[in-house]
Design a protein around this motif. Sequence first.
Motif, PDB file in Angstrom:
ATOM      1  N   ILE A   1       0.833  -1.203   0.000  1.00  0.00           N
ATOM      2  CA  ILE A   1       0.000   0.000   0.000  1.00  0.00           C
ATOM      3  C   ILE A   1       0.869   1.255   0.000  1.00  0.00           C
ATOM      4  N   ALA A   2       1.970   1.215   0.732  1.00  0.00           N
ATOM      5  CA  ALA A   2       2.868   2.366   0.778  1.00  0.00           C
ATOM      6  C   ALA A   2       3.666   2.511  -0.513  1.00  0.00           C
TER       7      ALA A   2
ATOM      8  N   ILE B   1       5.015   3.662  -7.268  1.00  0.00           N
ATOM      9  CA  ILE B   1       5.085   2.919  -8.521  1.00  0.00           C
ATOM     10  C   ILE B   1       4.284   3.630  -9.612  1.00  0.00           C
ATOM     11  N   VAL B   2       3.119   4.161  -9.261  1.00  0.00           N
ATOM     12  CA  VAL B   2       2.314   4.912 -10.232  1.00  0.00           C
ATOM     13  C   VAL B   2       3.063   6.161 -10.680  1.00  0.00           C
TER      14      VAL B   2
ATOM     15  N   GLY C   1      12.780   2.503   6.838  1.00  0.00           N
ATOM     16  CA  GLY C   1      13.183   1.144   7.171  1.00  0.00           C
ATOM     17  C   GLY C   1      12.292   0.096   6.540  1.00  0.00           C
ATOM     18  N   ASN C   2      11.682   0.449   5.428  1.00  0.00           N
ATOM     19  CA  ASN C   2      10.770  -0.450   4.740  1.00  0.00           C
ATOM     20  C   ASN C   2      11.543  -1.195   3.651  1.00  0.00           C
ATOM     21  N   ALA C   3      12.186  -2.288   4.041  1.00  0.00           N
ATOM     22  CA  ALA C   3      13.005  -3.049   3.095  1.00  0.00           C
ATOM     23  C   ALA C   3      12.152  -3.713   2.028  1.00  0.00           C
TER      24      ALA C   3
ATOM     25  N   CYS D   1      10.231  -3.939  -3.592  1.00  0.00           N
ATOM     26  CA  CYS D   1       9.082  -3.880  -4.510  1.00  0.00           C
ATOM     27  C   CYS D   1       9.247  -2.734  -5.495  1.00  0.00           C
ATOM     28  N   TYR D   2       9.633  -1.565  -5.003  1.00  0.00           N
ATOM     29  CA  TYR D   2       9.816  -0.400  -5.871  1.00  0.00           C
ATOM     30  C   TYR D   2      10.965  -0.633  -6.848  1.00  0.00           C
ATOM     31  N   PHE D   3      12.059  -1.199  -6.362  1.00  0.00           N
ATOM     32  CA  PHE D   3      13.205  -1.458  -7.233  1.00  0.00           C
ATOM     33  C   PHE D   3      12.827  -2.415  -8.353  1.00  0.00           C
ATOM     34  N   GLY D   4      12.112  -3.476  -8.019  1.00  0.00           N
ATOM     35  CA  GLY D   4      11.680  -4.431  -9.033  1.00  0.00           C
ATOM     36  C   GLY D   4      10.677  -3.823 -10.001  1.00  0.00           C
ATOM     37  N   ALA D   5       9.734  -3.058  -9.459  1.00  0.00           N
ATOM     38  CA  ALA D   5       8.700  -2.456 -10.302  1.00  0.00           C
ATOM     39  C   ALA D   5       9.298  -1.436 -11.267  1.00  0.00           C
ATOM     40  N   ILE D   6      10.195  -0.594 -10.798  1.00  0.00           N
ATOM     41  CA  ILE D   6      10.769   0.431 -11.667  1.00  0.00           C
ATOM     42  C   ILE D   6      11.632  -0.214 -12.753  1.00  0.00           C
TER      43      ILE D   6
END
Length: 94
Positions: free
Chosen positions: A5-6, A11-12, A67-69, A74-79
């Motif tokens: 959710i965060a 990502i959008v 501290g949200n690993a 998720c962001y690294f993979g999505a981008i």
Amino acid sequence: MNHLIATFPFIVYATAVLILLTKSDTRRATFYRKIVPDYREFRIRKPIRMALMYSLLVPFMVFIVVGNAAGFLCYFGAITVIGWLVAEMPGNVI
């Protein structure tokens, strides 16, 4: 589930920025102008393109500070995947 959710708004945002950067790429426009006769070029000045590119790094810093690993991964993979998909789309689709 909270990390998803965060991460979703980032990502959008990254998708929108990557589409803008791809659409305003001068090399891509030169290539598609030769192939597609009615290709519409979208120009963004270089300092603004650089600012957009660096703005994609802001979520990485946010996730590190919070501290949200899981969100970071998720962001690294999505981008990575979104950047690859957007770059591989034909110029008349975007």
